[in-house]
Design a protein around this motif. Structure first.
Motif, PDB file in Angstrom:
ATOM      1  N   ASN A 117       0.802  -1.231   0.000  1.00  0.00           N
ATOM      2  CA  ASN A 117       0.000   0.000   0.000  1.00  0.00           C
ATOM      3  C   ASN A 117       0.834   1.279   0.000  1.00  0.00           C
ATOM      4  OD1 ASN A 117      -2.616  -1.100  -0.008  1.00  0.00           O
ATOM      5  ND2 ASN A 117      -2.360  -1.690   2.138  1.00  0.00           N
ATOM      6  N   ILE A 118       1.850   1.321   0.831  1.00  0.00           N
ATOM      7  CA  ILE A 118       2.666   2.540   0.907  1.00  0.00           C
ATOM      8  C   ILE A 118       3.382   2.766  -0.418  1.00  0.00           C
ATOM      9  CG2 ILE A 118       4.644   3.640   2.054  1.00  0.00           C
ATOM     10  CD1 ILE A 118       3.838   2.021   4.598  1.00  0.00           C
ATOM     11  N   VAL A 170      11.162   1.575   6.771  1.00  0.00           N
ATOM     12  CA  VAL A 170       9.772   1.942   7.063  1.00  0.00           C
ATOM     13  C   VAL A 170       9.061   0.765   7.741  1.00  0.00           C
ATOM     14  CG1 VAL A 170       7.588   2.695   6.026  1.00  0.00           C
ATOM     15  CG2 VAL A 170       9.768   3.474   5.051  1.00  0.00           C
ATOM     16  N   ASN A 229       7.838  -2.029  10.026  1.00  0.00           N
ATOM     17  CA  ASN A 229       7.903  -2.034  11.496  1.00  0.00           C
ATOM     18  C   ASN A 229       8.333  -3.370  12.070  1.00  0.00           C
ATOM     19  OD1 ASN A 229       7.211   0.573  12.346  1.00  0.00           O
ATOM     20  ND2 ASN A 229       5.102   0.254  11.654  1.00  0.00           N
ATOM     21  N   GLU A 270      -0.176  -1.239  12.890  1.00  0.00           N
ATOM     22  CA  GLU A 270       0.930  -0.841  12.019  1.00  0.00           C
ATOM     23  C   GLU A 270       1.932  -1.964  11.852  1.00  0.00           C
ATOM     24  OE1 GLU A 270       1.097   3.867  11.522  1.00  0.00           O
ATOM     25  OE2 GLU A 270       2.755   2.938  12.555  1.00  0.00           O
TER      26      GLU A 270
HETATM   27  N1  LIG Z   1       7.427   3.879  10.139  1.00  0.00           N
HETATM   28  C1  LIG Z   1       6.228   4.314   9.877  1.00  0.00           C
HETATM   29  O1  LIG Z   1       5.917   5.486  10.128  1.00  0.00           O
HETATM   30  C2  LIG Z   1       5.192   3.405   9.265  1.00  0.00           C
HETATM   31  C3  LIG Z   1       3.910   3.898   8.980  1.00  0.00           C
HETATM   32  C4  LIG Z   1       2.975   3.053   8.375  1.00  0.00           C
HETATM   33  C5  LIG Z   1       3.313   1.739   8.104  1.00  0.00           C
HETATM   34  N2  LIG Z   1       4.565   1.281   8.444  1.00  0.00           N
HETATM   35  C6  LIG Z   1       4.971  -0.103   8.173  1.00  0.00           C
HETATM   36  O2  LIG Z   1       5.300  -0.229   6.786  1.00  0.00           O
HETATM   37  C7  LIG Z   1       5.189  -1.604   6.426  1.00  0.00           C
HETATM   38  C8  LIG Z   1       4.478  -1.722   5.083  1.00  0.00           C
HETATM   39  O3  LIG Z   1       3.171  -1.195   5.164  1.00  0.00           O
HETATM   40  P1  LIG Z   1       2.157  -1.369   3.929  1.00  0.00           P
HETATM   41  O4  LIG Z   1       0.887  -0.715   4.345  1.00  0.00           O
HETATM   42  O5  LIG Z   1       2.791  -0.976   2.647  1.00  0.00           O
HETATM   43  O6  LIG Z   1       1.969  -2.944   3.992  1.00  0.00           O
HETATM   44  P2  LIG Z   1       1.450  -3.934   2.853  1.00  0.00           P
HETATM   45  O7  LIG Z   1       1.099  -5.204   3.560  1.00  0.00           O
HETATM   46  O8  LIG Z   1       0.441  -3.276   1.977  1.00  0.00           O
HETATM   47  O9  LIG Z   1       2.757  -4.167   1.988  1.00  0.00           O
HETATM   48  C9  LIG Z   1       3.877  -4.850   2.468  1.00  0.00           C
HETATM   49  C10 LIG Z   1       4.483  -5.545   1.297  1.00  0.00           C
HETATM   50  O10 LIG Z   1       5.709  -6.134   1.730  1.00  0.00           O
HETATM   51  C11 LIG Z   1       5.861  -7.349   1.036  1.00  0.00           C
HETATM   52  N3  LIG Z   1       6.819  -8.180   1.746  1.00  0.00           N
HETATM   53  C12 LIG Z   1       6.613  -8.959   2.829  1.00  0.00           C
HETATM   54  N4  LIG Z   1       7.761  -9.587   3.153  1.00  0.00           N
HETATM   55  C13 LIG Z   1       8.691  -9.166   2.266  1.00  0.00           C
HETATM   56  C14 LIG Z   1      10.048  -9.465   2.060  1.00  0.00           C
HETATM   57  N5  LIG Z   1      10.709 -10.327   2.849  1.00  0.00           N
HETATM   58  N6  LIG Z   1      10.700  -8.851   1.057  1.00  0.00           N
HETATM   59  C15 LIG Z   1      10.080  -7.987   0.258  1.00  0.00           C
HETATM   60  N7  LIG Z   1       8.763  -7.686   0.373  1.00  0.00           N
HETATM   61  C16 LIG Z   1       8.099  -8.270   1.370  1.00  0.00           C
HETATM   62  C17 LIG Z   1       4.453  -7.931   0.989  1.00  0.00           C
HETATM   63  O11 LIG Z   1       4.334  -8.847  -0.090  1.00  0.00           O
HETATM   64  C18 LIG Z   1       3.618  -6.669   0.739  1.00  0.00           C
HETATM   65  O12 LIG Z   1       3.444  -6.452  -0.651  1.00  0.00           O
HETATM   66  C19 LIG Z   1       4.489  -2.302   7.595  1.00  0.00           C
HETATM   67  O13 LIG Z   1       5.470  -2.951   8.379  1.00  0.00           O
HETATM   68  C20 LIG Z   1       3.895  -1.152   8.386  1.00  0.00           C
HETATM   69  O14 LIG Z   1       3.754  -1.469   9.752  1.00  0.00           O
HETATM   70  C21 LIG Z   1       5.493   2.096   8.997  1.00  0.00           C
END
Ligand SMILES: NC(=O)c1ccc[n+]([C@@H]2O[C@H](COP(=O)([O-])OP(=O)(O)OC[C@H]3O[C@@H](n4cnc5c(N)ncnc54)[C@H](O)[C@@H]3O)[C@@H](O)[C@H]2O)c1
Length: 415
Positions: free
Chosen positions: A81-82, A195, A197, A414
């Motif tokens: 999503n991000i 990014v 978590n 998150e």
């Molecule tokens: N630091 C911050 O401020 C902040 C804010 C929001 C979200 N996040 C974190 O960002 C991360 C991603 O969020 P999102 O909404 O995009 O999640 P999402 O589930 O939509 O996307 C995550 C993607 O990572 C992929 N993935 C999983 N394991 C992987 C690996 N080993 N190698 C490569 N890709 C892999 C998945 O297939 C998925 O497409 C989460 O951990 C979330 O908690 C951090």
């Protein structure tokens, strides 16, 4: 570098593919040919979408003449999503600059291969002039090849009933592997922004597994928290958010984070002189910022994606554009040698400033009063505990995990 799909179909070797890309001007349009066994094995490892070199004779020279050398940006979790918001901001030039061509090197998991191809197709169809190349793959050693920046978004979400300690373990393993891959494949001065978590400790794990890359180059994203805090100060004071400066986030990207209203300024004045309500700062502002992610999930049904992408763009720009005099930005960085007495060896969010050269320094002129100090200490203790839980992933012996069964300070949803 992952190979272009058409090059793989044509059975081109990696070396040959590189020489094709360096022979500008050319637009790669390889023709399908029988696939050799070696190329077949290669195709299983990585597959890609396009690589375009400008035909400089036909281009508007006034546009391209001043363009810089292409910056290579690797993005993990690229079909998530991000990334779905971020990639288009990167390709448009609004992050690295309108004169900065970019190559995107996208890493997905085995499960997200198809979706990743879809993302690359959308990038292809967007006709961004600055986007020179898109390659996609599932092998971090390939995808991180020569990367100048690595934006590490991919992480596993927390499953039902999963403890924070288990999440640290599972995502920690991903960042151990990816840290090693950065160490071997990325540019020696690669800037890494984590990014996924729990981002501070994941950044620590990646850093400790990448000794060839300066420790200073590793960041954990706390810019979203900074932006959330700025928004709350702007709303409460009735001033536009651009008048809010020196808005620091200290510590961990969790509910122990410390949004620093003591040093924040509104219209150049100390925030507590503009909003004369200390009870509000301590009892409303602070938890509101720290729990904002959870509040958003309740409304939206998923964690913040668009505003997170915006904050990733802000975090990158903070390093490539000079910080305004007297201002700061927040980022989680290695605490070694910090001027505030925070324990060394942690990835800890500090107020920082940059000359715009990709490097930064921790601001040394922030007032830490007693209230701040106690809060900062609690976040520091939490990060130390997280570090102990992953000691086996960072080459340390004998750590025990005190977080098992402990209170959950992760922003709900998150992870
Ligand atoms: N630091 C911050 O401020 C902040 C804010 C929001 C979200 N996040 C974190 O960002 C991360 C991603 O969020 P999102 O909404 O995009 O999640 P999402 O589930 O939509 O996307 C995550 C993607 O990572 C992929 N993935 C999983 N394991 C992987 C690996 N080993 N190698 C490569 N890709 C892999 C998945 O297939 C998925 O497409 C989460 O951990 C979330 O908690 C951090």
């Amino acid at each position: 570098m992952a190979l272009n799909m058409k090059q793989q179909q044509a059975g081109l070797s990696r070396k040959a593919a590189r020489s094709v890309s360096s022979r500008a001007p050319v637009v790669v349009r390889a023709v399908a040919a029988p696939v050799a066994p070696a190329a077949e094995a290669e195709a299983k490892k990585a597959y890609g979408v396009f690589r375009l070199s400008y035909d400089t004779q036909n281009e508007d020279a006034s546009l391209t003449r001043s363009w810089k050398k292409t910056v290579k940006v690797a993005v993990t979790g690229a079909s998530g999503n991000i990334a779905n918001h971020l990639l288009f901001m990167l390709a448009s030039g609004e992050v690295y600059g309108k004169d900065q061509p970019i190559a995107l090197q996208l890493l997905g998991s085995e499960r997200s291969k198809e979706a990743l191809e879809g993302v690359a197709m959308e990038l292809e169809d967007s006709l961004y002039p600055l986007l020179r190349e898109v390659s996609i793959g599932t092998d971090p050693y390939e995808v991180f090849g020569d990367a100048d920046w690595a934006l590490m978004i991919g992480a596993k979400p927390r499953g039902p009933g999963m403890e924070r300690a288990d999440l640290l373990q599972q995502n920690g393993e991903i960042f151990q592997v990816q840290g090693r891959a950065l160490n071997e494949s990325a540019s020696r001065n690669c800037k890494v922004l984590v990014v996924g978590n729990p981002c501070n400790t994941n950044a620590l794990i990646a850093m400790e597994n990448a000794p060839n890359i300066p420790r200073k180059n590793f960041h954990a994203l706390t810019r979203l928290d900074e932006n959330r805090a700025k928004c709350q100060l702007a709303l409460k004071s009735g001033k536009f958010y651009t008048s809010v400066s020196r808005m620091a986030i200290w510590g961990n990207h969790s509910t122990t984070q410390v949004p620093d209203f003591v040093n924040a300024r509104i219209g150049g004045l100390p925030a507590p002189d503009v909003i004369r309500d200390m009870k509000w700062f301590r009892e409303e502002f602070t938890p509101k910022v720290a729990l904002r992610g959870g509040a958003l999930i309740k409304k939206w049904g998923r964690s913040s994606a668009a505003s997170t992408a915006v904050s990733v763009a802000d975090a990158i720009r903070a390093l490539v554009v000079p910080t305004a005099p007297g201002d700061c930005f927040s980022t989680g960085v290695i605490s070694d040698g910090n001027p505030y007495g925070v324990r060394e060896g942690l990835i800890f969010s500090f107020p920082c400033r940059s000359k715009g050269d990709g490097d930064y320094e921790i601001c040394d002129n922030f007032i830490v009063d007693e209230w701040l100090r106690a809060k900062i200490r609690a976040s520091e203790d939490e990060l130390q505990k997280e570090k102990e839980c992953v000691s086996h992933l960072i080459g340390m012996m004998g750590g025990s995990c005190a977080l098992r069964g402990a209170e959950d300070t992760t922003v709900p949803g998150e992870n």
